[in-house]
Design a protein around this motif. Structure first.
Motif, mmCIF file in Angstrom:
data_model
loop_
_atom_site.group_PDB
_atom_site.id
_atom_site.type_symbol
_atom_site.label_atom_id
_atom_site.label_comp_id
_atom_site.label_asym_id
_atom_site.label_seq_id
_atom_site.Cartn_x
_atom_site.Cartn_y
_atom_site.Cartn_z
ATOM 1 N N TYR A 143 51.390 11.059 16.581
ATOM 2 C CA TYR A 143 51.785 12.466 16.684
ATOM 3 C C TYR A 143 50.573 13.349 16.944
ATOM 4 O O TYR A 143 50.650 14.306 17.730
ATOM 5 C CB TYR A 143 52.491 12.895 15.406
ATOM 6 N N TRP A 184 58.355 7.727 19.585
ATOM 7 C CA TRP A 184 58.843 7.342 18.253
ATOM 8 C C TRP A 184 59.644 6.041 18.286
ATOM 9 O O TRP A 184 59.585 5.257 17.323
ATOM 10 C CB TRP A 184 59.711 8.461 17.688
ATOM 11 N N HIS A 243 49.740 12.705 20.710
ATOM 12 C CA HIS A 243 50.737 12.967 21.745
ATOM 13 C C HIS A 243 51.649 14.152 21.444
ATOM 14 O O HIS A 243 52.360 14.609 22.346
ATOM 15 C CB HIS A 243 51.604 11.719 21.956
ATOM 16 N N GLY A 244 51.672 14.614 20.211
ATOM 17 C CA GLY A 244 52.531 15.744 19.863
ATOM 18 C C GLY A 244 53.994 15.415 20.091
ATOM 19 O O GLY A 244 54.489 14.362 19.674
ATOM 20 N N ALA A 245 54.684 16.307 20.778
ATOM 21 C CA ALA A 245 56.123 16.129 20.997
ATOM 22 C C ALA A 245 56.439 14.923 21.870
ATOM 23 O O ALA A 245 57.561 14.419 21.853
ATOM 24 C CB ALA A 245 56.700 17.402 21.640
ATOM 25 N N ALA A 246 55.430 14.446 22.616
ATOM 26 C CA ALA A 246 55.657 13.291 23.512
ATOM 27 C C ALA A 246 55.452 11.954 22.808
ATOM 28 O O ALA A 246 55.393 10.905 23.468
ATOM 29 C CB ALA A 246 54.717 13.378 24.716
ATOM 30 N N THR A 247 55.318 11.973 21.496
ATOM 31 C CA THR A 247 55.096 10.727 20.746
ATOM 32 C C THR A 247 56.236 9.741 20.991
ATOM 33 O O THR A 247 57.412 10.100 20.847
ATOM 34 C CB THR A 247 54.998 11.025 19.239
#
Length: 518
Positions: A147, A156, A150-154
């Motif tokens: 996270y 998951w 990459h932030g929101a592009a993680t």
């Protein structure tokens, strides 16, 4: 009277031997009888394993660790492949970092938290719970770093599947490890065998408590003051003086020697410690416990049988494991590559003189264990000397024509690769001497006080003494002392790299020495 059943260790230490003695004195064997009758006590292991075999069982934890490392590494590679659409080598470092961090954290925590020790007091559910917590910490670190990078592009989904896979893998592996260790304990392969020095009230209390707990085997009592000692202490036989431990038939089966004497007798403690320190067996001074809780605490220390430790600084256990791994790889490779030469030598021996191609001899191994060493036969079959009661000389008429060549080149020793693979010998170590070997008219072992010290490590096909010119027969006491001193030097200096160097220089050293009698 019904028949009695004796469970006794045999000379080769190959597990359980059962002898049933009938009223008439005849014996019926389930496998092979012990060499001679021994006095028995209340502690009779169901499975007789010598110290070398028991240490090998404890060191299997290193293989557990290797499998875990390979498994987690495979999971990391699978995760990288998922991130890159099937091409793990194409993953950017910034994308791979979370998985590398998570995998490294898991492996590091498994080791540093002692989850490879499998302590007797830690149950199956608690062990698997600890493994699950470690896997959870690794997953959390992976997610947190992912996270952060990459932030929101993680990704998951990838991290989630990777974490679930690692958790399932580790739980499956450690469940298997735990069940294996529990089975070894149940069979007695990890139950400590001890001997007590001192037929004292301390020994009586220790044995009494041990009988109630049944998680440690007291095989015998030894006391220098035999004239005042009873025949047995709480049923455990008094088997001789302390010095008898240096060559007693039970010594190869002992994990620890307990000095059950008054600690205030400092001179006696120092004397016994000095005399018994040549054995590769831990010595423990039993401080007289006053209460039942203290006695149980003392026994708990003796009864603890964890697997070999992986954490902490380099120790003897890891050195022994590395040496064993080195032996297995090199000996197996050598046996395969040299098999045509071995077959040719065997054929030449048979053609040169009547008799078998191989010669077997009982020799001393690790911790006084008796092992059967294999060699190509170099003497006439009728003149074979299994006890080395007559040392070889330069013009020895017992040696055959092909035998002289084999001895000069040490090719007669090559079958000992089988002993190395079996774990009875090592590629490098003190040369194994025949049991009862004599120098002149005196048994060689009686000429040097520290002779038993050379048995603190497994014997070898070559060694420090061999490349320093001390090899072959020993005709005088100074030659015995020099051999033993060189062997002790090696025992104290042994390392992975020293072994490699000795192996590398063995062939040129042996072939370059034309004066040696071997």
């Amino acid at each position: 009277m019904t028949s009695a059943e004796n469970l006794l260790p045999t000379a080769d230490g190959a597990g359980l031997r059962v002898r049933r003695t009938t009223d008439s004195g005849s014996t019926a064997r389930d496998s092979a009888p012990p060499p001679r009758r021994a006095r028995r006590g209340p502690f009779r292991p169901d499975l007789w394993l010598n110290t070398r075999q028991r240490n090998a069982a404890r060191r299997r934890v290193f293989y557990f660790r290797v499998v875990d490392v390979l498994g987690v590494s495979a999971a990391v590679i699978a995760g990288l492949a998922a991130l890159a659409g099937g091409a793990p080598m194409a993953v950017r470092l910034i994308d791979a970092a979370p998985l590398f961090l998570g995998g490294s954290a898991i492996l590091g925590l498994l080791r540093s938290l002692g989850l490879y020790r499998f302590d007797k007091g830690h149950g199956f559910p608690s062990h698997l719970g600890a493994v699950a917590c470690v896997a959870g910490i690794g997953a959390a670190l992976t997610a947190a770093l992912g996270y952060g990078l990459h932030g929101a592009a993680t990704p998951w989904a990838v991290y989630g599947r990777w974490s679930a896979g690692v958790l399932a893998l580790l739980l499956t592996l450690h469940a298997g490890w735990s069940l294996m260790v529990a089975d070894w304990r149940r069979r007695g392969a990890l139950t400590p065998n001890i001997a007590v020095v001192g037929a004292t009230r301390h020994a009586e209390r220790l044995i009494r408590e041990a009988l109630q707990r049944r998680d440690v085997n007291v095989l015998g009592v030894f006391d220098d003051r035999l004239a005042r000692s009873p025949d047995a202490v709480e049923g455990v036989p008094v088997l001789g003086e302390a010095d008898a431990l240096l060559n007693h038939r039970l010594t190869p089966y002992l994990d620890r020697i307990v000095l059950a004497i008054d600690p205030k007798a400092e001179a006696r403690v120092r004397d016994l410690t000095a005399r018994l320190s040549v054995l590769p067996i831990s010595l423990t001074l039993l401080i007289d416990p006053k209460t039942a809780e203290q006695r149980n605490a003392a026994l708990e220390k003796l009864a603890q049988a964890p697997m070999a430790p992986l954490e902490g600084p380099p120790d003897l256990e890891r050195r022994a494991f590395n040496k064993r791994l080195q032996d297995m790889v090199l000996a197996s490779t050598g046996l395969v590559l040299l098999s045509p030469a071995l077959l040719l030598i065997a054929l030449l021996v048979r053609l040169d003189s009547p008799g078998p191609a191989m010669f077997r001899q009982r020799r001393h191994g690790f911790n006084q264990e008796e092992i059967v060493v294999w060699k190509f036969r170099t003497m006439r079959h009728a003149d074979a000397d299994a006890t080395a009661s007559r040392q070889v000389t330069a013009d020895d008429d017992r040696i055959t024509r092909i035998g002289r060549f084999l001895r000069a080149t040490s090719l007669d020793e090559l079958p000992q690769l089988l002993n190395v693979i079996r774990g009875e010998m090592s590629l490098v170590g003190p040369r194994p001497h025949a049991i009862g070997m004599k120098t002149g008219e005196v048994e060689s072992a009686r000429l040097v006080a520290d002779y038993a010290h050379r048995h603190r490590i497994k014997p070898g096909m070559t060694g420090w003494a061999a490349i320093k010119g001390s090899r072959g027969p020993m005709h005088t006491a100074p030659e015995v002392r020099r051999r033993v001193q060189l062997d002790i030097d090696y025992v104290e200096r042994q390392s992975f790299w020293l072994d490699l160097w000795i192996i590398a220089v063995t062939i040129p050293v042996l072939l370059g020495d034309r004066m040696a009698v071997r």
